[in-house]
Design an enzyme around this catalytic site. Structure first.
Site, mmCIF file in Angstrom:
data_model
loop_
_atom_site.group_PDB
_atom_site.id
_atom_site.type_symbol
_atom_site.label_atom_id
_atom_site.label_comp_id
_atom_site.label_asym_id
_atom_site.label_seq_id
_atom_site.Cartn_x
_atom_site.Cartn_y
_atom_site.Cartn_z
ATOM 1 N N SER A 62 0.818 -1.244 -0.120
ATOM 2 C CA SER A 62 0.106 -0.110 -0.141
ATOM 3 C C SER A 62 0.946 1.496 0.056
ATOM 4 O O SER A 62 0.539 2.249 -0.465
ATOM 5 C CB SER A 62 -0.941 -0.161 1.219
ATOM 6 O OG SER A 62 -0.176 -0.150 2.497
ATOM 7 N N HIS A 66 -5.316 -3.164 -3.101
ATOM 8 C CA HIS A 66 -4.837 -2.277 -4.094
ATOM 9 C C HIS A 66 -4.438 -2.954 -5.464
ATOM 10 O O HIS A 66 -3.906 -2.449 -6.681
ATOM 11 C CB HIS A 66 -3.385 -1.545 -3.657
ATOM 12 C CG HIS A 66 -3.376 -0.805 -2.465
ATOM 13 N ND1 HIS A 66 -4.039 0.580 -2.412
ATOM 14 C CD2 HIS A 66 -3.351 -1.096 -1.059
ATOM 15 C CE1 HIS A 66 -4.120 0.986 -1.231
ATOM 16 N NE2 HIS A 66 -3.718 -0.090 -0.477
ATOM 17 N N LYS A 98 -11.506 0.948 -2.448
ATOM 18 C CA LYS A 98 -10.561 1.581 -3.327
ATOM 19 C C LYS A 98 -11.163 1.481 -4.777
ATOM 20 O O LYS A 98 -12.046 2.203 -4.969
ATOM 21 C CB LYS A 98 -9.274 0.808 -3.072
ATOM 22 C CG LYS A 98 -8.882 1.299 -1.793
ATOM 23 C CD LYS A 98 -8.003 0.367 -0.790
ATOM 24 C CE LYS A 98 -7.650 0.914 0.402
ATOM 25 N NZ LYS A 98 -7.250 0.283 1.547
HETATM 26 C C1 PLP Z 1 -7.171 0.038 2.962
HETATM 27 C C2 PLP Z 1 -6.473 -1.284 3.209
HETATM 28 C C3 PLP Z 1 -7.252 -2.184 4.171
HETATM 29 C C4 PLP Z 1 -8.436 -1.721 4.916
HETATM 30 O O1 PLP Z 1 -9.326 -1.582 4.147
HETATM 31 P P1 PLP Z 1 -10.764 -0.770 4.847
HETATM 32 O O2 PLP Z 1 -11.985 -1.305 3.741
HETATM 33 O O3 PLP Z 1 -10.265 0.346 4.230
HETATM 34 O O4 PLP Z 1 -10.810 -0.918 6.024
HETATM 35 C C5 PLP Z 1 -6.677 -3.476 4.297
HETATM 36 N N1 PLP Z 1 -5.506 -3.922 3.563
HETATM 37 C C6 PLP Z 1 -4.857 -2.863 2.784
HETATM 38 C C7 PLP Z 1 -3.498 -3.312 2.267
HETATM 39 C C8 PLP Z 1 -5.580 -1.609 2.517
HETATM 40 O O5 PLP Z 1 -4.755 -0.761 1.910
#
Ligand code: PLP
Length: 389
Positions: free
Chosen positions: A176, A204, A237
């Site tokens: 991330s 991602h 995302k």
């Molecule tokens: C954003 C993210 C999460 C958390 O997801 P949410 O739905 O925002 O709680 C988990 N793992 C990674 C790698 C992320 O980037």
């Protein structure tokens, strides 16, 4: 009692204090903050679906059909037809037998790790994994072993030291804060050789990598349906909505339904969100041009940044970090960009390791080539090519 004011002052002095910005309109490349419009390069809305008219319409019709709240947890009476259909569509998309919705990715990761491991078990994690994977291991009371980023030899040595114990390997699919892609073929091979689960956090990756956006296994052209692979996807995302899911074997999903505390003891997502996410998924599947355009923008940016000798990390994904090192400097560069009307947030410890503060630039299919050029132009005047790395 803890001295909160003192700790806050210290945080401020170290340039680690965090503040929220109030956004007055929808998510997108152009953010309205009070009277100013900023060209943003920091959201995870990689395909520009968070404010897509069809997704908005689907959310509205979802609310007409199902109301606003789900009213209960999935196991009581909150599991709607929309949730169920979305689970089936997501399982198919990921090439897994089943999928299970969670309210957030954070909770999905906690749920998987806490359900599959406990005291006396082992969890192996890449050092740069997302905080929610780390927290899942801590809450599970399993022994947590962290290996150097991407170092498969280090992982192999750790695995050899803990043979014949219940074990789980967890890794981000796309990291991330660095944007690089995990070595999935090697991870799967090690998981198979040592009889471990492999939990792959595709937050991602889904919608973004692989020819049709199906994430890491498609990127590496791996066969689908490996029973030890657990896919975790987030919907906030590239999907542009909210929530998350876990996809895997039928037995895995049934076990999570029985036991995952972050699944059982919480209210189900609003069904309208699930309804809207079905439309996002359709756009991800049917509109390959979004991904194509995004990858064109990534190439335009990395080529431009190379010409300017910017301190770019090696990444082929929409996450394009500029490594600055010092937190104060990262903040200062972020502020200078803001004076040019550009929003790129400085990411500082503890989100990244000490001394690795950075500007985390993210690109989206909603950007245009001109936007990328404007960013490069602003970056070219900031002396970033002179960083001693
Ligand atoms: C954003 C993210 C999460 C958390 O997801 P949410 O739905 O925002 O709680 C988990 N793992 C990674 C790698 C992320 O980037």
């Amino acid at each position: 009692m803890k001295d909160l004011a003192g700790a806050l002052a210290q945080r401020r002095a170290q340039h680690l204090y965090r503040q929220r910005r109030i956004i007055d309109g929808p998510a997108g490349c152009r953010l309205q903050c009070g009277d100013t419009t900023l060209l943003s390069f920091c959201s995870n809305d990689y395909l520009g679906l968070a404010n897509h008219p069809e997704v908005i319409t689907a959310l509205q019709s979802g609310a007409e059909l199902y109301g606003v709240g789900s009213g209960a947890s999935h196991l009581i009476s909150g599991h709607s037809r929309a949730h169920h259909e979305l689970e089936q569509a997501l399982a198919e998309f990921c090439g897994q037998p089943r999928a299970l919705l969670f309210s957030t990715g954070y909770m999905a990761n906690l749920g998987v790790i806490m359900t599959l491991t406990g005291r006396h078990d082992n969890v192996f994690q890449d050092r740069l994994n997302h905080a929610s994977l780390i927290d899942g291991a801590l809450l599970s009371s399993a022994r947590l072993h962290r290996y150097a980023h991407g170092d498969m030899q280090a992982l192999q040595q750790l695995l050899e030291g803990h043979a014949r114990q219940n074990s789980l390997i967890a890794s981000d699919g796309v990291f991330s804060m660095d944007g690089d892609i995990a070595p999935l073929p090697a991870l799967l091979e090690l998981a198979t050789e040592h009889d471990c689960w492999l939990a792959l956090d595709e937050a991602h990756a889904l919608g973004v990598i692989g020819q049709t956006g199906r994430g890491s296994h498609e990127y590496y052209s791996l066969p689908e349906n490996n029973h030890r692979l657990i896919t975790i996807g987030t919907l906030g995302k590239a999907f542009g909505t909210s929530g998350a899911f876990v996809a895997g074997s039928i037995d895995l999903i049934e076990t999570l339904i029985q036991q995952a505390r972050t699944y059982i003891y919480t209210t189900a997502l609003p069904p309208a969100i699930a309804h809207a996410t079905l439309t996002s998924l359709k756009l991800i599947r049917d509109e390959g041009w979004r991904r194509q355009h995004l990858h064109d923008l990534i190439r335009r940016f990395t080529e431009g940044a190379r010409q300017l000798s910017l301190p770019l990390l090696a990444s082929e994904t929409p996450i394009q970090p500029l490594l600055l090192g010092d937190s104060a400097w990262a903040l200062q560069v972020s502020e200078q960009l803001q004076e040019h009307g550009l929003l790129v947030t400085a990411i500082r410890p503890p989100t990244v390791p000490p001394g690795q503060a950075r500007l985390r630039i993210t690109l989206s299919a909603a950007h245009q080539a001109d936007d990328v050029d404007r960013l490069l132009e602003a970056l070219s005047g900031l002396g970033l090519d002179k960083i001693p790395l």
